[in-house]
Scaffold this active site. Structure first.
Site, PDB file in Angstrom:
ATOM      1  CG  ASN A   1      12.180   2.887   2.236  1.00 16.19           C
ATOM      2  OD1 ASN A   1      11.049   2.439   2.063  1.00 16.19           O
ATOM      3  ND2 ASN A   1      12.958   2.479   3.205  1.00 16.19           N
TER       4      ASN A   1
ATOM      5  N   GLY B   1      12.746  -1.451  13.631  1.00 13.01           N
ATOM      6  CA  GLY B   1      12.323  -2.010  14.911  1.00 13.01           C
ATOM      7  C   GLY B   1      13.445  -2.875  15.468  1.00 13.01           C
TER       8      GLY B   1
ATOM      9  NE  ARG C   1      13.352   8.459   2.633  1.00 14.39           N
ATOM     10  CZ  ARG C   1      14.052   7.487   3.249  1.00 14.39           C
ATOM     11  NH1 ARG C   1      13.413   6.508   3.879  1.00 14.39           N
ATOM     12  NH2 ARG C   1      15.358   7.497   3.224  1.00 14.39           N
TER      13      ARG C   1
ATOM     14  CB  THR D   1       2.630  -3.020   9.389  1.00 11.36           C
ATOM     15  OG1 THR D   1       3.023  -2.773  10.749  1.00 11.36           O
ATOM     16  CG2 THR D   1       3.597  -2.305   8.480  1.00 11.36           C
TER      17      THR D   1
ATOM     18  NE  ARG E   1      11.883  -1.851 -31.541  1.00  7.67           N
ATOM     19  CZ  ARG E   1      11.117  -1.182 -32.404  1.00  7.67           C
ATOM     20  NH1 ARG E   1      11.593  -0.803 -33.572  1.00  7.67           N
ATOM     21  NH2 ARG E   1       9.877  -0.887 -32.082  1.00  7.67           N
TER      22      ARG E   1
ATOM     23  CB  ALA F   1      -0.945  -0.003   1.197  1.00  2.00           C
TER      24      ALA F   1
HETATM   25  C1  UD1 Z   1       8.583  -1.700   9.485  1.00  2.00           C
HETATM   26  C2  UD1 Z   1       8.563  -2.385  10.840  1.00  2.00           C
HETATM   27  C3  UD1 Z   1       9.942  -2.275  11.462  1.00  2.00           C
HETATM   28  C4  UD1 Z   1      10.953  -2.914  10.546  1.00  2.00           C
HETATM   29  C5  UD1 Z   1      10.901  -2.300   9.157  1.00  2.00           C
HETATM   30  C6  UD1 Z   1      11.745  -3.098   8.202  1.00  2.00           C
HETATM   31  C7  UD1 Z   1       6.287  -2.132  11.691  1.00  2.00           C
HETATM   32  C8  UD1 Z   1       5.423  -1.384  12.627  1.00  2.00           C
HETATM   33  N1  UD1 Z   1       7.589  -1.745  11.650  1.00  2.00           N
HETATM   34  O1  UD1 Z   1       8.867  -0.335   9.700  1.00  2.00           O
HETATM   35  O2  UD1 Z   1       9.956  -2.934  12.704  1.00  2.00           O
HETATM   36  O3  UD1 Z   1      12.248  -2.795  11.085  1.00  2.00           O
HETATM   37  O4  UD1 Z   1       9.565  -2.315   8.647  1.00  2.00           O
HETATM   38  O5  UD1 Z   1      11.818  -2.490   6.955  1.00  2.00           O
HETATM   39  O6  UD1 Z   1       5.831  -3.039  11.037  1.00  2.00           O
HETATM   40  N2  UD1 Z   1       2.173  -0.546   4.899  1.00  2.00           N
HETATM   41  C9  UD1 Z   1       0.867  -0.619   4.489  1.00  2.00           C
HETATM   42  N3  UD1 Z   1      -0.084   0.034   5.177  1.00  2.00           N
HETATM   43  C10 UD1 Z   1       0.178   0.779   6.284  1.00  2.00           C
HETATM   44  C11 UD1 Z   1       1.513   0.859   6.697  1.00  2.00           C
HETATM   45  C12 UD1 Z   1       2.495   0.185   5.996  1.00  2.00           C
HETATM   46  O7  UD1 Z   1       0.578  -1.302   3.504  1.00  2.00           O
HETATM   47  O8  UD1 Z   1      -0.762   1.335   6.860  1.00  2.00           O
HETATM   48  C13 UD1 Z   1       3.207  -1.275   4.154  1.00  2.00           C
HETATM   49  C14 UD1 Z   1       4.201  -0.341   3.494  1.00  2.00           C
HETATM   50  O9  UD1 Z   1       3.829  -0.049   2.155  1.00  2.00           O
HETATM   51  C15 UD1 Z   1       5.470  -1.170   3.499  1.00  2.00           C
HETATM   52  C16 UD1 Z   1       5.311  -2.024   4.751  1.00  2.00           C
HETATM   53  O10 UD1 Z   1       3.943  -2.045   5.067  1.00  2.00           O
HETATM   54  O11 UD1 Z   1       5.558  -2.035   2.378  1.00  2.00           O
HETATM   55  C17 UD1 Z   1       6.131  -1.486   5.928  1.00  2.00           C
HETATM   56  O12 UD1 Z   1       5.705  -0.196   6.243  1.00  2.00           O
HETATM   57  P1  UD1 Z   1       6.726   0.953   6.556  1.00  2.00           P
HETATM   58  O13 UD1 Z   1       5.960   2.207   6.814  1.00  2.00           O
HETATM   59  O14 UD1 Z   1       7.814   0.975   5.538  1.00  2.00           O
HETATM   60  O15 UD1 Z   1       7.307   0.444   7.950  1.00  2.00           O
HETATM   61  P2  UD1 Z   1       8.685   0.823   8.590  1.00  2.00           P
HETATM   62  O16 UD1 Z   1       8.533   2.077   9.360  1.00  2.00           O
HETATM   63  O17 UD1 Z   1       9.759   0.717   7.598  1.00  2.00           O
HETATM   64 MG    MG Z   2       9.903   0.629   5.410  1.00  2.00          MG
END
Ligand code: UD1
Ligand code: MG
Length: 450
Positions: free
Chosen positions: A231, A145, A19, A85, A320, A14
């Protein structure tokens, strides 16, 4: 008897990826010619035995279409609001309710994940864990995390934003991939709240919750490559580097000769046969198959093309989409082939464009030959018969058929069909004016003397 555990994989896709500074959603960016999302889905397919749910953002028909084309059996769910997540995983609640033994959660932006790593996570469940998490030790842990462990047990995951200084000193970080015992997955996920600094529903809280339910959680360590999420464009380029070195190694292991491996660029789906030689500086776009014993010479660019056994392509050739070279074909420098079948033993060795055509067995295409396939609105076909000889610098204006064994005189513009065995010449007749040049020079020198 082996008991096969069923598995549901939930892919979170999602994220917009602001970035990346791009109008394209993050998971549709390409590594080795394949989208990040399609790489993840390919790893799931290779791991086998999984049903797959992809969670996308609202109004993302493009992401849904990519998911379905990469894995037609994937179910697509929409997370209407981005609330964390765990919230994203629950968008696929109805898939979880169907009841799989294992529930895997994987991020759509981790293209380097390998099937055997997914197997390791599932094995941890088979060995009795209720939650299994992939951990890694990044050079810079900022933002990840942290995995709080005691011996082999994983106690909790603390998000960077919520961690104390002491917790931030932990080297082992959450890679983001998690596996849940399907019997308790929903119960754990529903217990996750959003009482944290970001006010998000964190999937990572699943670990501490499982422990309050007297269930076991474990962490498995992998290399940073496998779990690193993309990212930024710099991270995308980094992932491309890792993927290219994997693809080169796989080609070498399969018996392909790469004269200078680091200079060859592959697509994820490039298929090369035995005893294929690839010279330095060759680029493979998606959809290329090269059969046994063929040689791809330097500085060639191939995409959507099939190269038959023993064929020679390049140097400086461009194949091609829809180019199909049969056995022993020679395509030389500055020759472009598009949507054309070049039958066995045919040759186009220099400076030609062959598009929307068939070139019959053993035919010879002279230097500078062009199939004029486009009339400004539609494409037309050129059919060149077996053993035909097309003299240099000929323009074949399609639709047109050149019969078997026919000859085309050099410099011809061919606008009507040529019967088999005939000679066609379509050019201005040469005139010769004896002594003309000398007369001109004489006139000029008279002028100068004045
Ligand atoms: C997350 C982990 C973190 C870990 C890191 C690794 C959580 C809370 N944290 O952090 O512990 O070290 O990934 O890369 O899980 N997404 C959705 N919907 C949402 C939020 C996120 O689909 O509402 C998807 C994002 O598109 C992405 C993934 O979930 O593919 C992770 O979300 P992101 O915001 O990148 O989490 P991080 O802060 O990186
Ligand atoms: Mg991430």
């Amino acid at each position: 008897m082996t008991i096969v555990r069923t598995c549901l994989a939930i892919v979170l896709a999602a994220g917009e990826g602001t970035r990346m500074r791009s109008s394209r959603p993050k998971v549709l960016h390409l590594v080795a010619g394949r989208s990040l999302l399609a790489h993840v889905l390919a790893a799931l397919r290779a791991a086998g035995g999984t049903s797959t749910a992809v969670v996308i953002g609202p109004d993302r028909d493009d992401v849904a279409a990519e998911a379905r084309s990469a894995l037609p059996s994937a179910q697509v769910f929409v997370q209407s609001e981005r609330r964390g997540t765990a919230h994203a995983v629950l968008a696929a609640r109805s898939a979880i309710e169907q009841g799989a033994d294992d529930v895997l959660v994987i991020f759509g932006d981790t293209p380097l994940i390998q099937p055997h790593t997914l197997d390791r996570l599932r094995q941890a469940l088979a060995d009795g864990a209720a939650v299994a998490v992939l951990g890694f030790k990044p050079v810079d842990p900022t933002g990840y995390g942290r995995l709080v462990t005691r011996g082999d047990d994983l106690l909790s995951i603390v998000e960077h934003a919520d961690a104390t200084e002491k917790e931030r000193a932990i080297a082992l970080c959450n890679g983001g991939l998690m596996a849940f015992d399907g019997r308790v997955a929903l119960k754990i996920l529903q217990s996750i709240g959003n009482d944290n600094r970001k006010g998000e529903f964190y999937l990572t809280d699943a670990v501490a919750i499982a422990r309050t339910m007297n269930l076991r959680a474990v962490a498995l360590e992998v290399t940073e490559d496998e779990v690193s999420g993309i990212n930024t464009k710099a991270q995308l380029a980094q992932a491309e580097t890792v993927m290219q070195s994997r693809l080169r190694q796989a080609a070498l292991d399969a018996g392909v000769t790469l004269v200078a491996p680091d200079t060859v660029h592959f697509a994820a789906d490039t298929k090369l046969g035995k005893d294929v030689t690839v010279e330095p500086y060759v680029v493979f776009g998606p959809g290329v198959t090269v059969e046994d014993g063929a040689t791809i010479r330097s500085f060639s660019h191939l995409q959507g093309a099939h190269v038959g056994p023993g064929a020679i392509v390049g140097p400086f050739a461009r194949l091609r989409p829809g180019a199909r070279l049969e056995q022993g074909v020679h395509i030389g420098n500055f020759v472009e082939i598009k949507e054309a079948v070049i039958e066995a033993g045919a040759k186009a060795n220099h400076l030609a464009y062959i598009g929307d055509a068939r070139v019959g067995e053993g035919a010879n295409i002279g230097a500078g030959t062009i199939t004029c396939n486009y009339d400004g609105s539609a494409k037309h076909h050129t059919d060149i018969g077996k053993g035909a000889f097309i003299g240099s610098n000929s323009a074949l204006v399609a639709p047109v058929t050149i019969g078997d064994g026919a000859y085309i005189g050099s410099g011809s513009v061919i606008t009507s069909n040529v019967p088999a065995g005939a000679l066609a010449i379509g050019r201005g007749r040469q005139t010769v004016k004896e002594g003309w040049a000398q007369r001109l020079r004489d006139l000029k020198s008279l002028g100068k003397r004045k």
